[in-house]
Design an enzyme around this catalytic site. Structure first.
Site, mmCIF file in Angstrom:
data_model
loop_
_atom_site.group_PDB
_atom_site.id
_atom_site.type_symbol
_atom_site.label_atom_id
_atom_site.label_comp_id
_atom_site.label_asym_id
_atom_site.label_seq_id
_atom_site.Cartn_x
_atom_site.Cartn_y
_atom_site.Cartn_z
ATOM 1 N N THR A 223 0.718 -1.194 0.037
ATOM 2 C CA THR A 223 -0.079 0.110 -0.002
ATOM 3 C C THR A 223 0.913 1.202 0.020
ATOM 4 O OG1 THR A 223 -1.691 0.967 1.170
ATOM 5 C CG2 THR A 223 -0.256 0.141 2.554
ATOM 6 N N LYS B 273 3.651 1.589 -3.644
ATOM 7 C CA LYS B 273 3.371 0.833 -5.081
ATOM 8 C C LYS B 273 4.399 0.802 -6.135
ATOM 9 C CE LYS B 273 -1.473 0.259 -3.732
ATOM 10 N NZ LYS B 273 -2.842 0.527 -4.332
ATOM 11 N N ASP C 156 -5.303 -3.895 -8.181
ATOM 12 C CA ASP C 156 -6.214 -3.016 -8.041
ATOM 13 C C ASP C 156 -7.126 -2.449 -9.238
ATOM 14 O OD1 ASP C 156 -5.435 -1.924 -5.497
ATOM 15 O OD2 ASP C 156 -3.898 -0.679 -6.282
ATOM 16 N N GLY D 208 -5.135 12.499 -8.415
ATOM 17 C CA GLY D 208 -3.994 12.013 -7.966
ATOM 18 C C GLY D 208 -2.992 11.350 -8.930
ATOM 19 N N GLY E 40 -14.759 2.813 -1.886
ATOM 20 C CA GLY E 40 -13.841 1.835 -2.481
ATOM 21 C C GLY E 40 -13.970 0.617 -1.675
#
Length: 248
Positions: free
Chosen positions: A60, A64, A104, A127, A229
């Site tokens: 995390t 990553k 992901d 982001g 999420g």
């Protein structure tokens, strides 16, 4: 007993440790999931060396992307995305080998696809980190054009100050890949012209704590579809298990 775990910093908000240990208990799997909170990414070598029973890791923020240099192999998706959130650990002839994957993108695309209509053609991805790379890759696979939004001037991105009402009408899918609004700082949200949103917008937040972020609340007030999420997290956790224990 087999071990699995999570690397990142900090890990106080971790979902994975409870999810996997509950899974192991429910399914009678002789394994344990551990949080490895490491202040620097190079400490992954110490974690793997000190835990010979380790079969897999999740990765995390903020590692990553940076973890890739420590891996022996990447899946095609992880290489194309440029970010890894699943590592399979194997022992071959006394040597430790680590292969990186990205779950992901699978969790996200399976979660958002049912929400998409034919007028959802373009997306803003808030982001520029490892999560946003996976989200952009997934959206492009679903046929959407994407642009990343950054706090700073940088190539191939736009800044928050450049997001006009016209932009959110055109880029009517907006995915928050930042920690803005995550517990305990729940009064925060990305800077957007929320007043321009309507029922054709989708606001998808990778944050899942709280259940309804301020970003989602502001979108819902204008009639937008919103989603957090949590489903993505559950889907990618399921996929992680397959990546650790599958054939590929």
């Amino acid at each position: 007993m087999d071990k699995y775990g999570l690397i990142g910093y900090p890990l106080g908000h971790s979902f994975s440790v409870n999810y996997f240990n509950q899974k192991f208990a429910d399914e009678g799997i002789n394994a344990k999931y551990i949080n490895f909170e490491i202040p620097t990414v190079d400490q992954i070598i110490e974690v793997v060396s000190a835990n010979p029973e380790l079969k897999g890791l999740n990765v995390t923020i903020p590692y990553k992307e940076r973890v890739i240099e420590f891996l022996d192999q990447l899946s095609p998706e992880a290489r194309a995305i440029g970010a890894v959130n699943v590592i399979r650990v194997t022992h071959e002839g006394g040597k430790i080998r680590m292969k990186g994957f990205n779950s992901d993108v699978i969790g996200f695309t399976q979660s958002i696809e049912p929400m998409l209509e034919n007028y959802h053609k373009k997306a803003l991805v808030l982001g520029t980190g490892g999560a946003s790379k996976a989200i952009c890759y997934g959206l492009k696979n679903l046929g959407l054009e994407t642009v990343c939004v950054s706090r700073y001037e940088r190539p191939k991105t736009i800044c928050y100050k450049d997001i006009t009402p016209e932009v959110v009408k055109e880029y009517n899918v907006i995915v928050n890949c930042t920690p803005l609004g995550m517990f305990p700082k729940t009064a925060q949200c990305p800077q957007l012209p929320y007043e321009a949103l309507d029922e054709k917008n989708i606001l998808y937040d990778l944050v899942y704590n709280p259940d309804v972020t301020l970003f989602m609340k502001k979108g819902a007030e204008r009639g937008a579809q919103v989603k957090n999420g949590l489903e993505m997290l559950l889907l990618q956790a399921f996929v992680s298990w397959e990546m650790w224990n599958g054939e590929s």
